[in-house]
Scaffold this motif. Structure first.
Motif, PDB file in Angstrom:
ATOM      1  N   ASP A 265       0.780  -1.170  -0.058  1.00 27.36           N
ATOM      2  CA  ASP A 265       0.167   0.236   0.376  1.00 27.36           C
ATOM      3  C   ASP A 265       0.893   1.454   0.072  1.00 27.36           C
ATOM      4  N   ILE A 266       0.903   1.559  -1.135  1.00 33.61           N
ATOM      5  CA  ILE A 266       1.242   3.629  -1.287  1.00 33.61           C
ATOM      6  C   ILE A 266       1.801   4.164  -0.336  1.00 33.61           C
ATOM      7  N   GLY A 270       6.177   3.643   2.510  1.00 33.76           N
ATOM      8  CA  GLY A 270       7.011   4.152   2.761  1.00 33.76           C
ATOM      9  C   GLY A 270       6.429   5.418   1.802  1.00 33.76           C
ATOM     10  N   GLY A 271       5.252   5.377   0.123  1.00 31.22           N
ATOM     11  CA  GLY A 271       4.686   6.114  -0.685  1.00 31.22           C
ATOM     12  C   GLY A 271       5.249   5.568  -1.556  1.00 31.22           C
ATOM     13  N   SER A 276       7.791   1.927  -4.977  1.00 32.08           N
ATOM     14  CA  SER A 276       8.558   1.590  -6.430  1.00 32.08           C
ATOM     15  C   SER A 276       9.945   0.524  -6.404  1.00 32.08           C
ATOM     16  N   GLN A 277      10.302   0.304  -5.053  1.00 28.09           N
ATOM     17  CA  GLN A 277      11.178  -0.292  -4.420  1.00 28.09           C
ATOM     18  C   GLN A 277      10.611  -1.778  -4.108  1.00 28.09           C
ATOM     19  N   VAL A 289       2.954  -6.498  -9.575  1.00 26.53           N
ATOM     20  CA  VAL A 289       2.324  -5.864  -7.989  1.00 26.53           C
ATOM     21  C   VAL A 289       1.188  -4.576  -8.422  1.00 26.53           C
ATOM     22  N   ILE A 290      -0.019  -5.394  -7.977  1.00 21.89           N
ATOM     23  CA  ILE A 290      -0.710  -4.522  -7.264  1.00 21.89           C
ATOM     24  C   ILE A 290      -1.439  -3.767  -6.475  1.00 21.89           C
ATOM     25  N   PRO A 291      -0.580  -2.330  -6.289  1.00 19.62           N
ATOM     26  CA  PRO A 291      -0.632  -1.950  -4.835  1.00 19.62           C
ATOM     27  C   PRO A 291      -2.389  -2.430  -4.183  1.00 19.62           C
ATOM     28  N   HIS A 292      -1.764  -2.757  -2.947  1.00 20.47           N
ATOM     29  CA  HIS A 292      -3.565  -2.734  -1.930  1.00 20.47           C
ATOM     30  C   HIS A 292      -4.029  -1.087  -2.509  1.00 20.47           C
TER      31      HIS A 292
END
Length: 377
Positions: A265-266, A270-271, A276-277, A289-292
């Motif tokens: 989750d962005i 760590g945003g 991105s890391q 990668v599928i952000p929560h």
């Protein structure tokens, strides 16, 4: 251009009735929105986990590294904040600041955020309906059929159900949902960390005919052995990672081969710099990668821009990954700048306006603002 002011908006939006998952119910939507001001412009960020704690962290620990600094030096500021604060509890606060710095920098350079992140691979993204949710008082699945009908009418082609209430009822709900949404739609379930490994294995084994796309958080996020056991017996892809605060926390799951879909989750990890890391690590292991996505329109649009830049993965769905999680529960905070809209294919367009591409103003937050703090030099 120098940072002159940081504004912290603690927001709370009461709901008409509580909703939740197999672990917790909640009666309001709460988050922290951070506005960083520099050169007559501002950028927005968000921390929805422990918003009051994140606000205090920004005010008392992070602001000293920000006021008077150039907001476009995003990586250097991220590293400075990280080096000056031990432990991962600080990461949601760093995430909110990092998000706001990205939005501000892209706006200052008159480019959409996806361009600042390296360039878009797509101009629209398939959205999956994250819902229905459980409700207290009566059977928690009682409104699933009616609410799925509503999502279908809105144009969704992919759906993620809450699960983990009771094995028999879980299976019944999933099979009913598959019949309701049709054979071509994508269907996923989220146990929300509520099961033991063997219970999740046994439950999913009885759902095979539903052809699930993934099983999310089958065990607690710190249970690497549990993920290993679940992934060795469950044929469906295993997704998780929304509760991992540090990009390095994904490494054991990648090395172990026990997590197929990474969901940082962005607003937690760590945003945009932190996630991105994670994306770099995932690329090394050929994992999508599928952000929560949770919280407000700010986190949603940050995820939308990042997803636009990620590589495609063919993993069995109707479209190549990545998808975007669309919170379809009652959430006034997703409507702050106008609710995102789906096209006829169930896709959300990636904004091409500067920054996050949303016209968010402090006045939009007033109905939900419980506290506003302003930090200056």
């Amino acid at each position: 251009m120098k940072i002159t002011e940081i504004r912290l908006y603690l927001l709370s939006a009461p709901l008409d009735e509580p909703i939740g998952n197999a672990l917790v119910f909640f009666a309001s939507r709460q988050t922290l929105l951070v506005e960083i001001v520099a050169g007559g412009l501002s950028g927005w960020g968000e921390a929805w986990v422990g918003p009051a704690t994140a606000a205090a962290t920004i005010e008392h620990q992070l602001s000293r590294h920000l006021i008077g600094k150039d907001p476009t030096e995003i990586s250097a500021l991220w590293q400075k904040m990280r080096e000056a604060n031990e432990g991962d509890a600080v990461m949601p606060a760093i995430a909110a600041v990092d998000m706001a710095l990205h939005d501000l920098t892209a706006s200052a350079w008159d480019m959409p955020l996806w361009k600042l992140l390296g360039g878009a691979r797509r101009d629209k993204v398939l959205a999956y309906a994250s819902g229905p949710f459980f409700k207290p008082g009566g059977h928690p699945y009682r409104d699933f059929g009616r609410e799925l009908d509503g999502y279908l009418e809105q144009g969704f082609k992919a759906f993620k159900l809450r699960s983990g209430y009771d094995p028999v009822d879980d299976v019944t709900a999933v099979m009913n949902a598959r019949r309701q949404i049709g054979a071509d739609a994508d269907l996923m379930i989220d146990f929300n960390q509520s099961c033991t490994p063997r219970r999740s294995i046994a439950t999913v084994a009885n759902m095979e005919e539903a052809r699930l796309l993934w099983v999310e958080e089958p065990v607690r996020p710190t249970d690497l052995a549990g993920y290993r056991l679940a992934s060795s017996h469950i044929k469906t892809a295993i997704a998780g990672g929304e509760a991992i605060f540090n990009p390095a926390g994904f490494l054991p799951f990648l090395a172990d081969g026990s997590m197929d879909v990474l969901q940082p989750d962005i607003a937690i990890c760590g945003g945009l710099t932190g996630v991105s890391q994670v994306a770099t690590l995932a690329a090394m292991y050929l994992r999508p990668v599928i952000p929560h996505v949770w919280g407000s329109t700010v986190n949603f649009h940050a995820a939308l821009h990042l997803i636009a830049t990620l590589p495609p993965h063919r993993a069995g769905g109707r479209d190549p990954y990545p998808y975007i999680e669309f919170d379809v529960g009652p959430n006034p905070l997703l409507d702050l700048a106008g609710r995102p809209q789906l096209d006829q294919d169930g896709m959300v367009a990636v904004p091409d306006r500067p920054g996050l591409g949303i016209n968010l103003k402090a006045a939009d937050l007033e109905p939900y603002t419980t506290e506003l703090r302003t930090i200056r030099a």
